[in-house]
Design an enzyme around this catalytic site. Structure first.
Site, short mmCIF file in Angstrom:
data_model
loop_
_atom_site.label_atom_id
_atom_site.label_comp_id
_atom_site.label_asym_id
_atom_site.label_seq_id
_atom_site.Cartn_x
_atom_site.Cartn_y
_atom_site.Cartn_z
N LYS A 109 64.38 73.10 51.42
CA LYS A 109 64.27 71.90 50.60
C LYS A 109 64.64 72.28 49.19
O LYS A 109 64.52 73.44 48.79
CB LYS A 109 62.83 71.38 50.63
CG LYS A 109 62.72 69.90 50.30
CD LYS A 109 63.03 69.04 51.51
CE LYS A 109 62.93 67.57 51.19
NZ LYS A 109 63.00 66.77 52.43
P1 NAD Z 1 63.82 56.64 48.21
O1 NAD Z 1 63.84 57.25 46.86
O2 NAD Z 1 65.05 56.02 48.74
O3 NAD Z 1 62.65 55.53 48.29
C1 NAD Z 1 61.32 55.77 47.94
C2 NAD Z 1 60.59 54.44 47.92
O4 NAD Z 1 59.20 54.66 47.62
C3 NAD Z 1 61.08 53.47 46.85
O5 NAD Z 1 61.06 52.15 47.36
C4 NAD Z 1 60.04 53.61 45.74
O6 NAD Z 1 59.94 52.44 44.93
C5 NAD Z 1 58.80 53.80 46.59
N1 NAD Z 1 57.69 54.41 45.86
C6 NAD Z 1 57.73 55.43 44.98
N2 NAD Z 1 56.49 55.67 44.52
C7 NAD Z 1 55.67 54.81 45.13
C8 NAD Z 1 54.29 54.55 45.06
N3 NAD Z 1 53.50 55.26 44.25
N4 NAD Z 1 53.77 53.55 45.83
C9 NAD Z 1 54.57 52.84 46.63
N5 NAD Z 1 55.89 53.02 46.74
C10 NAD Z 1 56.43 53.99 45.99
O7 NAD Z 1 63.27 57.78 49.19
P2 NAD Z 1 63.48 57.88 50.77
O8 NAD Z 1 64.69 58.68 51.05
O9 NAD Z 1 63.32 56.52 51.38
O10 NAD Z 1 62.23 58.80 51.18
C11 NAD Z 1 60.93 58.26 51.39
C12 NAD Z 1 60.06 59.30 52.09
O11 NAD Z 1 60.67 59.64 53.35
C13 NAD Z 1 59.90 60.63 51.35
O12 NAD Z 1 58.62 61.16 51.63
C14 NAD Z 1 60.96 61.52 51.96
O13 NAD Z 1 60.67 62.89 51.84
C15 NAD Z 1 60.88 61.06 53.40
N6 NAD Z 1 62.08 61.34 54.20
C16 NAD Z 1 63.29 60.85 53.82
C17 NAD Z 1 64.40 61.09 54.64
C18 NAD Z 1 65.76 60.52 54.34
O14 NAD Z 1 66.66 60.64 55.17
N7 NAD Z 1 65.97 59.87 53.19
C19 NAD Z 1 64.26 61.85 55.80
C20 NAD Z 1 62.99 62.34 56.16
C21 NAD Z 1 61.91 62.06 55.34
#
Ligand code: NAD
Length: 419
Positions: A109
């Protein structure tokens, strides 16, 4: 042992989970410290020329937790709270996640401590390129392959791939995943994590004997993962009654108009400003009465404070580490069926693997192939974990962790210890 530079609550959570799994599976003590300690941790200083001519310093990180089963793989996060310890925890989860899915990867990561919304596009491009230049000795399609995570997107992946390619002197599409299609990205990658979240949620509903049309869902976070999860779950026939982003949440017991919210989100409208349904806070959203609750934002959202107020039957952990150890126990006692993060959100890395395979082979698949192969891999990981949890009379989290850890321990056992 946690060295001071790595000390962070998320790493404590990842290590405590590991200890529980290692104990339950009676893991050979020779592997315990070795599998807990990240193999390589890199911290880089990133001096960036800002648009106003000043030079500002940012800190970047890349942790390769384990590479016994293949090149390490994991996203890059741009967020002000990023630090080495958090990145190390996320890298460790990537190791178990790739092993559980049977992908020929280890876990890694990366991240930069920055709020990307405060930078112009050109500042963001310079920051991204400098980051790749600094981690260059560690990365590459056979070494370590970055991808998107919170705060990063396809454009940032394109700059990463381009910078890596400039350094070696030829195009290397397999150096990064989550790229635009025009430079070797994969069909279905953008929605992959959300699609995988829905695939495993449907399996859990089936296991629990709940029909999709009787299902209500609440999703925290409306970024890459949350927005596609909401859209695909809605298309599958569930009633999505609550969604949120960092600005707040929306609620409608009869079901929210997800198409409308998805379109508004595409135009950059924050949830708090949308005129769809009733508004509520993120804390209120998490305690809505629903069949499935899907945290898809940050880690440690479900804690000892709110776990006893949750009113869901199934918790699908789309985010990484959304549930603390104490909250996990409370939910277990309350009989909530948890689909753990390393299983629930593995759709992203599974399709990243497909992207890398296509790039390396210079042979591209259609979207139907991708969806079908994703579904095959993720649902078989779900059923393996379920079977294991029933056989060992343990939770889905421990079963999934044990299954992943066992694969990695086996790789170490046959490779031996060098020198
Ligand atoms: P992103 O940045 O696209 O979206 C994050 C979302 O969370 C946004 O809508 C933001 O407004 C919201 N957010 C942030 N702080 C918040 C809070 N305090 N309360 C409520 N909402 C809040 O990120 P993403 O890629 O969608 O990732 C989201 C999660 O999924 C993370 O934990 C990431 O590690 C995990 N993840 C992502 C992927 C991927 O392919 N993008 C894969 C596996 C895991």
């Amino acid at each position: 042992m946690i060295i001071p530079e790595l000390d962070h609550p998320t790493l404590h959570l990842a290590m405590a989970q590991f200890d529980l799994a290692a104990e339950a599976m009676n893991l050979d003590p020779r592997f315990r410290e070795r599998l807990k300690t990240p193999q390589r941790s890199l911290m880089v200083a990133l001096p960036i020329r800002m648009d106003n001519g000043n030079v500002k310093m940012f800190m970047g990180y890349r942790v390769q937790h384990d590479s016994a089963r293949g090149p390490s793989k994991g996203g890059v996060r741009y967020h002000p709270d990023v630090n080495l310890g958090e990145v190390a925890a996320l890298a460790m989860w990537m190791t178990w996640k790739t092993a559980l899915a049977g992908l020929p990867y280890g876990g890694a990561k990366g991240g930069i401590s920055v709020d990307p919304n405060q930078l112009s596009q050109s500042e963001l491009e310079r920051l991204t390129r400098r980051y790749v230049a600094e981690i260059f000795p560690l990365m590459g399609p056979d070494k370590d392959i970055p991808a998107t995570d919170i705060g990063t997107n396809q454009q940032i992946m394109a700059w990463m791939m381009d910078t890596y390619s400039q350094q070696v002197g030829f195009s290397v599409p397999g150096s990064v995943t989550g790229k635009p299609l025009s430079i070797g990205g994969s069909l279905g990658r953008e929605e992959a994590t959300g699609r995988g979240v829905v695939d495993v949620t449907l399996e859990a509903l089936h296991y629990k004997g709940i029909k999709i049309h009787d299902t209500t869902a609440v999703i925290q976070g409306f970024g890459n993962v949350g927005s596609h999860t909401a859209r695909i779950l809605h298309e599958a026939g569930a009633r999505v009654i609550g969604v949120s982003d960092v600005t707040g949440g929306l609620y409608n017991q009869a079901g929210l108009n997800i198409d409308d919210i998805f379109q508004q989100h595409k135009f950059g409208i924050p949830i708090a400003e949308m005129k769809v349904g009733d508004h509520l806070t993120n804390e209120e959203l998490l305690t809505l009465d629903c069949t499935v609750l899907i945290p898809a934002a940050l880690s440690e959202q479900i804690t000892v404070k709110n776990a006893s107020h949750l009113r869901c039957q199934i918790l699908t952990e789309a985010a990484n580490g959304p549930t603390t150890l104490e909250a996990d126990e409370i939910l277990h006692d309350r009989n909530v069926f948890i689909i753990p993060d390393i299983l629930a959100n593995s759709g992203g890395v599974i399709v990243s693997y497909f992207e890398w395979v296509q790039d390396v082979q210079r042979f591209f698949w259609n979207e139907g192939d991708i969806r079908q192969r994703l579904q095959e891999i993720i649902t078989s990981a779900f059923h393996r974990s379920l079977l294991f949890s029933r056989e060992k009379k343990t939770t889905m989290r421990l079963a999934a962790l044990m299954s992943g850890i066992d694969q990695v321990a086996q790789a170490h056992a046959v490779r031996g210890l060098y020198p």
